[in-house]
Design an enzyme around this catalytic site. Structure first.
Site, mmCIF file in Angstrom:
data_model
loop_
_atom_site.group_PDB
_atom_site.id
_atom_site.type_symbol
_atom_site.label_atom_id
_atom_site.label_comp_id
_atom_site.label_asym_id
_atom_site.label_seq_id
_atom_site.Cartn_x
_atom_site.Cartn_y
_atom_site.Cartn_z
ATOM 1 N N HIS A 190 0.826 -1.210 0.000
ATOM 2 C CA HIS A 190 0.000 0.000 0.000
ATOM 3 C C HIS A 190 0.858 1.255 0.000
ATOM 4 O O HIS A 190 0.406 2.317 -0.425
ATOM 5 C CB HIS A 190 -1.023 -0.046 1.128
ATOM 6 C CG HIS A 190 -2.101 -1.031 0.813
ATOM 7 N ND1 HIS A 190 -2.010 -2.342 1.168
ATOM 8 C CD2 HIS A 190 -3.237 -0.887 0.084
ATOM 9 C CE1 HIS A 190 -3.061 -2.985 0.696
ATOM 10 N NE2 HIS A 190 -3.826 -2.136 0.033
ATOM 11 N N ARG A 297 -11.045 3.207 -0.898
ATOM 12 C CA ARG A 297 -10.460 2.411 0.198
ATOM 13 C C ARG A 297 -10.709 3.135 1.524
ATOM 14 O O ARG A 297 -9.900 3.940 1.964
ATOM 15 C CB ARG A 297 -8.948 2.262 -0.007
ATOM 16 C CG ARG A 297 -8.525 1.329 -1.127
ATOM 17 C CD ARG A 297 -7.012 1.162 -1.112
ATOM 18 N NE ARG A 297 -6.560 0.046 -1.901
ATOM 19 C CZ ARG A 297 -6.084 0.129 -3.144
ATOM 20 N NH1 ARG A 297 -6.004 1.297 -3.752
ATOM 21 N NH2 ARG A 297 -5.676 -0.953 -3.785
ATOM 22 N N ARG A 333 -15.833 0.727 -0.625
ATOM 23 C CA ARG A 333 -15.468 -0.580 -0.074
ATOM 24 C C ARG A 333 -15.468 -0.473 1.439
ATOM 25 O O ARG A 333 -14.862 0.449 1.994
ATOM 26 C CB ARG A 333 -14.087 -0.996 -0.557
ATOM 27 C CG ARG A 333 -13.677 -2.312 0.107
ATOM 28 C CD ARG A 333 -12.391 -2.837 -0.397
ATOM 29 N NE ARG A 333 -11.263 -2.097 0.118
ATOM 30 C CZ ARG A 333 -10.006 -2.343 -0.242
ATOM 31 N NH1 ARG A 333 -9.758 -3.279 -1.134
ATOM 32 N NH2 ARG A 333 -9.019 -1.666 0.265
ATOM 33 N N GLU A 432 -11.026 -11.638 -4.271
ATOM 34 C CA GLU A 432 -9.592 -11.494 -4.033
ATOM 35 C C GLU A 432 -9.015 -12.645 -3.207
ATOM 36 O O GLU A 432 -7.852 -12.641 -2.857
ATOM 37 C CB GLU A 432 -9.270 -10.140 -3.398
ATOM 38 C CG GLU A 432 -10.067 -9.787 -2.174
ATOM 39 C CD GLU A 432 -9.719 -8.397 -1.633
ATOM 40 O OE1 GLU A 432 -8.760 -7.763 -2.086
ATOM 41 O OE2 GLU A 432 -10.445 -7.957 -0.719
ATOM 42 N N ASN A 455 -4.469 -7.667 -6.466
ATOM 43 C CA ASN A 455 -3.290 -7.588 -5.582
ATOM 44 C C ASN A 455 -3.321 -8.737 -4.582
ATOM 45 O O ASN A 455 -2.322 -9.410 -4.347
ATOM 46 C CB ASN A 455 -3.271 -6.270 -4.796
ATOM 47 C CG ASN A 455 -3.382 -5.075 -5.703
ATOM 48 O OD1 ASN A 455 -3.075 -5.169 -6.882
ATOM 49 N ND2 ASN A 455 -3.831 -3.948 -5.168
ATOM 50 N N ASP A 456 -4.481 -8.923 -3.994
ATOM 51 C CA ASP A 456 -4.605 -10.013 -3.030
ATOM 52 C C ASP A 456 -4.832 -11.347 -3.718
ATOM 53 O O ASP A 456 -4.316 -12.364 -3.280
ATOM 54 C CB ASP A 456 -5.746 -9.722 -2.043
ATOM 55 C CG ASP A 456 -5.297 -8.730 -0.988
ATOM 56 O OD1 ASP A 456 -4.185 -8.911 -0.458
ATOM 57 O OD2 ASP A 456 -6.030 -7.774 -0.698
ATOM 58 N N ARG A 466 2.468 -10.184 -0.761
ATOM 59 C CA ARG A 466 2.597 -9.071 -1.716
ATOM 60 C C ARG A 466 3.589 -8.010 -1.270
ATOM 61 O O ARG A 466 3.989 -7.164 -2.053
ATOM 62 C CB ARG A 466 1.220 -8.443 -2.008
ATOM 63 C CG ARG A 466 0.592 -7.774 -0.818
ATOM 64 C CD ARG A 466 -0.887 -7.488 -1.070
ATOM 65 N NE ARG A 466 -1.133 -6.104 -1.409
ATOM 66 C CZ ARG A 466 -2.349 -5.559 -1.488
ATOM 67 N NH1 ARG A 466 -3.419 -6.300 -1.278
ATOM 68 N NH2 ARG A 466 -2.500 -4.306 -1.793
ATOM 69 N N CYS A 503 -10.101 -4.004 -9.833
ATOM 70 C CA CYS A 503 -9.652 -2.776 -9.175
ATOM 71 C C CYS A 503 -8.257 -2.934 -8.569
ATOM 72 O O CYS A 503 -7.734 -2.018 -7.957
ATOM 73 C CB CYS A 503 -10.651 -2.324 -8.114
ATOM 74 S SG CYS A 503 -10.830 -3.494 -6.766
HETATM 75 C C1 PEP Z 1 -6.646 -5.751 -4.213
HETATM 76 O O1 PEP Z 1 -6.366 -6.577 -3.336
HETATM 77 O O2 PEP Z 1 -6.370 -5.912 -5.421
HETATM 78 C C2 PEP Z 1 -7.314 -4.491 -3.857
HETATM 79 C C3 PEP Z 1 -7.752 -3.663 -4.777
HETATM 80 O O3 PEP Z 1 -7.414 -4.180 -2.531
HETATM 81 P P1 PEP Z 1 -6.187 -3.681 -1.635
HETATM 82 O O4 PEP Z 1 -5.024 -3.415 -2.543
HETATM 83 O O5 PEP Z 1 -6.641 -2.469 -0.914
HETATM 84 O O6 PEP Z 1 -5.970 -4.852 -0.730
HETATM 85 MG MG MG Z 2 -7.269 -6.412 -1.436
#
Ligand code: PEP
Ligand code: MG
Length: 579
Positions: A190, A297, A333, A432, A455-456, A466, A503
């Site tokens: 993040h 977020r 979210r 995710e 991402n997750d 990650r 996303c």
């Molecule tokens: C993701 O996991 O791709 C996502 C958009 O949420 P975050 O990156 O906030 O975990």
């Molecule tokens: Mg996520």
């Protein structure tokens, strides 16, 4: 001297270095009993041994990369940790003052540093930075959460740090910050996501020790190639100036096209929306031409304290976003605290695997009052604009149903109170967790849309943290399993008549756009800064070709081959836009 790391946020920054290795606050102090002395000493020995091992590893890496000269720095660090005088002082302090090991160590080191700072010899004074570095490393091995103590210099600067947490990054004073580079970190942490949102050029995961670089050293951050250049030559600077102006020209051209429809050459429409973390990003959303907010977020509301703001404050925040983005949709979210993000409350025991622990919807469902505040706020704001809500980290139907039930209860309450809201508020679920993707057909009848959090999804599918640079090479968006899960999700969605978006950061990686669109993804939600570029990418593609690409990718066995395949289309269609 050039260090290469991971390009975390594009852009070129040129300026003097400011290091934030220094100035960290004291760890927690508590009294121990006499019986605990042995255990505390053992904890101290363990933290020292762990630090020595890390330093030795770093030294070996550096030796293999650049010969002996630089690695001497670590030898000095290791020697400090072998200094019997110092070690026994800490041992003594634990026993005589009955203080916890990390605090006893900290206090001894502070005294030592004080003495060093009074030495007139400038060379020795310089060495205090090394000692501070060792001190921080040991404290980190005690799992002490070092407070970020970043005093902003009054002049513009490039920040060098061991690591930055998302909250460090979010709370930095960005007025004088040109860019940053960190030893730790990865592309989808993040911290990196925030750097891209803020448009701050950044390089992370340098793997080398940079926090001993002397303050004010002239430097360049190349956020495109992931480089930190120290003492750049005039030629290097001229090269970067040319690159920066070329990128600026491209940006202006793309901005001019931001209102054009985001559809492929053969007329296939794709919704292009923006991800936001903060209200301050709203002007950028509007400037970018994005069709709404595909991911808000909300956990970043925690930044102002360790608790979520109350219902009224949240209502105000969501209403502001909804009004500004109207008539387009915003997708709020619900809180996704935990993992590498801000915790919603301090846990009594630190989690050994935070990404597999108390995060996302799990937190909300176990804190019904907090969840209720958020859901009521979303509903109240829905009266003032077009709002949807979605739930993070859902792993199966029962969690989704529990979240929906909580929402229904809030709707009933507001009805009874006569508070207006949108009774048809769309409800989505983030896909995710692999179990959610595999069971997408089970979830689909209960939602209005899917938003894939790649991402997750990637980290859980290929079991690669990650934010862990040691395994970053294995974090592959084009892994066949990831591609198949995305394909399966889209398919389940379309069979049930709902749309699927992406996303996660994959949505903004323009090497992958042909593949995602070909897989049938109908919405891409990306950082506002890159909306104009992704818009132009969509307009350059041919949907039939994308579909053929995706079909072929689903039959392939290797992530490199799939990447080559989609990249070939990207190179053919928009070579100038690829970095
Ligand atoms: C993701 O996991 O791709 C996502 C958009 O949420 P975050 O990156 O906030 O975990
Ligand atoms: Mg996520």
């Amino acid at each position: 001297m050039t260090y290469t790391g991971i390009p975390a946020s594009p852009g070129i920054a040129v300026g003097p270095i400011h290091v934030i290795a220094r100035g960290f606050s004291a760890p927690e102090i508590y009294e121990i009993s006499e019986e605990d002395v042995v255990d505390e000493r053992a904890r101290f020995d363990e933290a020292v041994a762990g630090t020595k091992k890390q330093l030795n590893d770093l030294q070996e890496r550096l030796e293999s990369l650049s010969g002996n000269a630089d690695s001497e720095i670590f030898e000095a660090h290791v020697m400090l940790l072998e200094d019997n005088n110092l070690l026994s002082k800490v041992s003594e302090a634990i026993a005589s003052r009955l203080q916890n090991a990390e605090y006893a160590f900290y206090a001894v080191m502070q005294n030592f540093l004080e003495a060093m700072r009074r030495i007139p010899d400038p060379y020795l004074r310089e060495r205090t930075a090394d000692i501070e570095d060792v001190c921080q490393r040991v404290l980190r091995n005690f799992k002490v959460d070092l407070d970020f103590d970043y005093e902003t210099p009054d002049d513009t600067h490039i920040l060098l740090a061991y690591d930055l947490s998302p909250s460090d990054t979010a709370s930095m004073n960005r007025r004088h910050l040109l860019g940053f580079a960190t030893e730790q970190g990865s592309i989808n942490s993040h911290t990196s996501i925030l750097a891209r949102s803020f448009g701050i050029p950044a390089v992370v995961g340098l793997g080398a020790s940079v926090i001993q670089v002397t303050a004010l050293t002239p430097a360049v951050i190349d956020g495109y190639a992931g480089k930190l250049v120290l003492n750049p030559t005039p030629e290097t600077l001229a090269g970067y100036a040319a690159l920066a102006s070329e990128k600026e020209k491209q940006r202006t051209e793309l901005d001019a096209m931001r209102d054009e429809a985001t559809e492929t050459l053969d007329g296939h429409k794709v919704t292009l929306s923006a991800n936001i973390e903060f209200l301050e990003e709203l002007h950028e959303v509007k400037r970018s031409g994005a069709k709404g907010v595909g991911l808000y977020r909300t956990e970043f509301l925690l930044l102002n304290g360790s608790e979520m703001p109350d219902e009224a404050e949240q209502t105000a925040a969501y209403t502001k976003v909804a009004k500004e983005v109207a008539p387009d949709l915003i997708i709020v979210r619900t809180l996704d605290a935990g993992g590498d993000k801000l915790p919603v409350e301090p846990l009594t025991e630190p989690e050994p695997n935070p990404f597999l622990g108390w995060r996302g919807i799990r937190v909300s469902l176990s804190r019904p009052a907090m969840f209720r505040d958020q859901l009521r706020a979303v509903l109240r704001a829905s009266h003032h604009g077009k709002i949807a809500v979605m739930f993070p980290l859902v792993s199966g139907l029962s969690e989704l149903l529990a979240a929906r039930e909580a929402l229904k209860r809030c709707m009933d309450e507001l009805d009874a109170e006569g508070v207006p809201f949108d009774p048809k508020l769309p409800v989505g679920v983030m896909i995710e967790v692999p179990s959610a993707a595999i069971c997408a057909d089970i979830l689909a009848p209960h939602v209005d849309f899917f938003s894939i959090g790649t991402n997750d999804l990637i980290q859980y599918t290929v079991a690669v943290d990650r934010v862990n640079p040691h395994v970053a090479k294995l974090y592959r968006p084009t892994h066949p399993a990831v591609i198949r899960l995305i394909g399966k999700t889209v398919e389940a969605g379309s069979e049930h008549g709902i749309w699927t978006g992406v996303c996660g950061e994959m949505a903004g990686d323009i090497r992958l756009t042909p593949l995602l669109i070909g897989l049938g993804v109908e919405e891409l939600s990306v950082s506002p800064k890159i909306v104009p570029k992704v818009g132009q990418v969509i307009r350059s593609l041919d949907f039939a070709q994308c579909k053929a690409t995706a079909k072929e990718a689903l039959r392939m066995s290797g992530s490199a081959a799939i990447m080559d395949l989609t990249l070939a289309v990207a190179r053919e269609r928009y070579p100038d836009l690829l970095d």
